[in-house]
Structures are given as C-alpha cells and as structure tokens.
Design a protein around this motif. Structure first.
Motif, PDB file in Angstrom:
ATOM      1  N   LEU A 173      -6.187  11.483   1.730  1.00  0.00           N
ATOM      2  CA  LEU A 173      -7.436  11.866   1.160  1.00  0.00           C
ATOM      3  C   LEU A 173      -7.596  11.418  -0.236  1.00  0.00           C
ATOM      4  CD1 LEU A 173      -9.155  14.101   2.044  1.00  0.00           C
ATOM      5  CD2 LEU A 173      -9.085  14.202   1.552  1.00  0.00           C
ATOM      6  N   GLY A 174      -8.656  10.707  -0.630  1.00  0.00           N
ATOM      7  CA  GLY A 174      -9.007  10.442  -2.011  1.00  0.00           C
ATOM      8  C   GLY A 174     -10.308  11.141  -2.284  1.00  0.00           C
ATOM      9  N   LEU A 175     -10.303  12.127  -3.133  1.00  0.00           N
ATOM     10  CA  LEU A 175     -11.495  12.943  -3.311  1.00  0.00           C
ATOM     11  C   LEU A 175     -12.326  12.463  -4.473  1.00  0.00           C
ATOM     12  CD1 LEU A 175      -9.933  16.465  -2.806  1.00  0.00           C
ATOM     13  CD2 LEU A 175     -11.020  15.013  -1.128  1.00  0.00           C
ATOM     14  N   VAL A 234     -12.984   9.679  -8.142  1.00  0.00           N
ATOM     15  CA  VAL A 234     -13.916   9.276  -9.185  1.00  0.00           C
ATOM     16  C   VAL A 234     -14.084  10.442 -10.159  1.00  0.00           C
ATOM     17  CG1 VAL A 234     -16.182   8.315  -9.713  1.00  0.00           C
ATOM     18  CG2 VAL A 234     -15.144   7.877  -7.476  1.00  0.00           C
ATOM     19  N   THR A 235     -14.047  10.168 -11.453  1.00  0.00           N
ATOM     20  CA  THR A 235     -14.212  11.228 -12.441  1.00  0.00           C
ATOM     21  C   THR A 235     -15.629  11.798 -12.383  1.00  0.00           C
ATOM     22  OG1 THR A 235     -14.752   9.571 -14.135  1.00  0.00           O
ATOM     23  CG2 THR A 235     -12.462  10.329 -13.998  1.00  0.00           C
ATOM     24  N   PRO A 236     -15.811  13.068 -12.747  1.00  0.00           N
ATOM     25  CA  PRO A 236     -17.136  13.700 -12.655  1.00  0.00           C
ATOM     26  C   PRO A 236     -18.232  12.987 -13.437  1.00  0.00           C
ATOM     27  CG  PRO A 236     -15.445  15.372 -12.933  1.00  0.00           C
ATOM     28  CD  PRO A 236     -14.769  14.047 -13.121  1.00  0.00           C
ATOM     29  N   ASP A 237     -17.853  12.283 -14.512  1.00  0.00           N
ATOM     30  CA  ASP A 237     -18.869  11.565 -15.285  1.00  0.00           C
ATOM     31  C   ASP A 237     -19.183  10.193 -14.693  1.00  0.00           C
ATOM     32  OD1 ASP A 237     -16.632  10.067 -15.923  1.00  0.00           O
ATOM     33  OD2 ASP A 237     -16.678  10.520 -18.070  1.00  0.00           O
ATOM     34  N   GLY A 238     -18.507   9.842 -13.619  1.00  0.00           N
ATOM     35  CA  GLY A 238     -18.759   8.578 -12.942  1.00  0.00           C
ATOM     36  C   GLY A 238     -18.232   7.358 -13.653  1.00  0.00           C
TER      37      GLY A 238
END
Length: 325
Positions: free
Chosen positions: A21-23, A156-160
């Motif tokens: 899994l890569g979330l 992916v970081t929350p800030d994209g």
C-alpha cells in the motif's frame, strides 16, 4: 520476473510480485461509509458498505485489479490493472467504469495528488513513475519521472508538493518534486520496501520492508532513516491511528502494532490469511484489513486492539492503496 498479478500456491502464498500500500493521505470524509476493494481473483472492484458489512456493488474490471486510489472529492476511483496493463477509472456514484487507459510495463502502486488531482502510477518493470492528468475526456498520460528499481508504494504529502516512492529492488525511497517532476533525493531503507505511509504532518514516513521483516521510520526533514520496528513475516503496508502504527504481516496472518513515539512493538493481532491492504477510518477508531487469502475485510478496534468484525469480499482482495471513502 513473474507477472505483477500474484499466483496462489500452497496455503495461498504469493509467488512473484507482491503488492503493498502507498497511501496518498487524502483527508477522508467525516462519515466514511464505504470501502473500495480491488478483488484481484474475481477481476472486480467491490464497493462495501462498512456499516452493513455487505458488498453493495461489484464492478467488473479485467486485468487483475490491484492498486486503488481515490480522487480528492472521493467520487472517482483509479485502479491499476497489472495484467491489462493499464488503469481503470471508476465513477463511484454510478458504480461504473468510465475509462480504461492502457499503460506500458507493469502498473502497480497508485496515488493521487490531493491538490492538483494528478495521478501517479508506479511501473514495476521499469525505474519510472507515470504522471496522469485529468481532462474532460478522462485521464491522459502526461509524462514520466525517473525513480529507483521496481517502484511500488507511493505517498503524496498533504500540500501536494512532494511524492515519495518505495523502490523495492533498490532498497530505497525516492523523493520527487511534484512541480518539476524530478527526483531530488534517494533515501536508503530496509530490505525490499513496498508499502509507504506518511503521517498527517508529513514529518515521518514509514516503509514496510518485505524481506527485512521490519518497518523503516524516515525523518523527512533530514531525509534519513531514524529507526526500525520489528514486525511479523513479510510486512507489506503500514496504517496510522491512535498514536500507533499498524502493519500487515502477510505470512504471519497478523497485524503488528507499535508505539509511534517509542517505536516499540505493542501487540500482534490475528487477522485473516495473507493480510495486505490496510487503512484507518477518518476518526482513527477502526482499521480495515484486506485478507487476500481468506477473502475477508477484518475490522480492528484501534483502542482495544481486537478484531470486531469480518466482512466477506470477492476473491483475492488486495486494497493496495487509499480505499476508504
């Protein structure tokens, strides 16, 4: 190298490619009610009503569906088809496949940028990450990013701004600048990292190291591994909830629980046969585990560390990615 779609043998052990899994850490709605589960053996995607514990839609998807990621608005599912090879785009309100996009190589891990909506797909057979963009006509291949060997899980970081890729054959994690689409750093980790997960603040990343039987903890500010956590056999994915980490131990049929502050193992929870994908509910109270060998979704109480329910799925559930909505 065998095909990305796993085959069963004695005790349903996997041969060849195994999935993790890569979330993408897209925030879940407050009332998460459905699980979107890839059922590889059935060539289908199950939409499961979590409260009712039943399959409410069975969507045919040819090509051994494996990875899954949801759009920022949670209305679209993107599914990798290793034996297509390609990607299926599913409209979740209508429960229909709206596009089948061919891709070369072996599409495996998948994640969505929470800001731009770009879709990232790992090609198991090449050292590259596909970048797909959404248009009025559907998904379109818009470029590639060079990463390490056998890329698998993606986060992916929350800030994209940053994409992280676990490179199984290279024993590394690639750090990719989303704007320039270039790898900026490669971080050494444990043996054969597959699943990669970020915490909510994007300060730490966790890789499940398949043949190391442990989890690497990465400090993103310094781009280095700062610790390891011992797990059961063949760990594949890490989920985070209630100050703890939860790791699927494929060959042990368990979920290892560890304290995220001390990195000490806290418990081992028995689940189904060959647990793979795992994800936490929006409120952090429950974990959902796809058991590839027993065709079930185990529900774990994050506080009591016990399995409270088993939900039936179609054949070969993988749920490799972001699968709760």
């Amino acid at each position: 190298m065998s095909r990305p779609a796993a085959r069963r043998r004695g005790g349903r052990r996997l041969a060849g490619l195994r999935l993790a899994l890569g979330l993408s850490l897209v925030p879940l709605p407050a009332l998460s009610a459905e699980a979107v589960v890839t059922a590889q053996g059935a060539d289908a995607v199950d939409v499961i009503d979590i409260d009712a514990g039943t399959i409410v839609a069975r969507i045919p998807v040819a090509g051994s569906p494996a990875g899954v990621a949801l759009s920022p608005d949670r209305r679209t599912a993107y599914v990798t088809r290793p034996d297509g090879p390609g990607i299926a785009m599913i409209d979740l309100p209508s429960r229909k496949v709206v596009q089948m996009l061919p891709l070369p190589g072996g599409p495996l891990g998948i994640a969505v940028n929470p800001k731009s909506g770009a879709v990232y797909v790992a090609d198991w057979y090449a050292e590259r990450l596909f970048v797909l963009v959404r248009t009025e006509a559907g998904l379109r291949l818009d470029g590639e990013v060079a990463v390490g060997a056998s890329p698998s899980g993606i986060a992916v970081t929350p800030d994209g701004a940053t994409v992280l890729v676990a490179n199984r054959a290279a024993d590394t994690v690639s750090v990719v600048d989303a704007a320039t689409r270039r790898q900026t750093t490669m971080i050494p980790v444990g043996r054969h990292p597959f699943g990669i997960t970020l915490d909510a603040d994007a300060k730490r990343a966790y890789t499940a190291n398949v043949t190391g039987d442990d989890v690497s903890v990465i400090d993103l500010a310094t781009s280095r591994e700062i610790g390891r956590v011992k797990t059961g056999q063949r760990p594949y994915v890490v989920a985070l909830a209630a100050g703890r980490g939860f790791v699927t131990d494929q060959y042990s049929g368990t979920v290892t629980v560890f304290d995220r502050a001390t990195l000490e193992p806290a418990a081992r929870i028995e689940v189904g046969d060959h647990p793979e994908g795992i994800s936490a509910s929006a409120d952090g109270r429950s974990l959902y585990v796809a058991n590839w060998g027993s065709n079930t979704l185990s529900v774990i109480d994050a506080d009591r560390l016990t399995v409270t329910r088993e939900i039936r799925t179609d054949d070969g559930p993988r749920a490799f990615g972001d699968f709760l909505r």
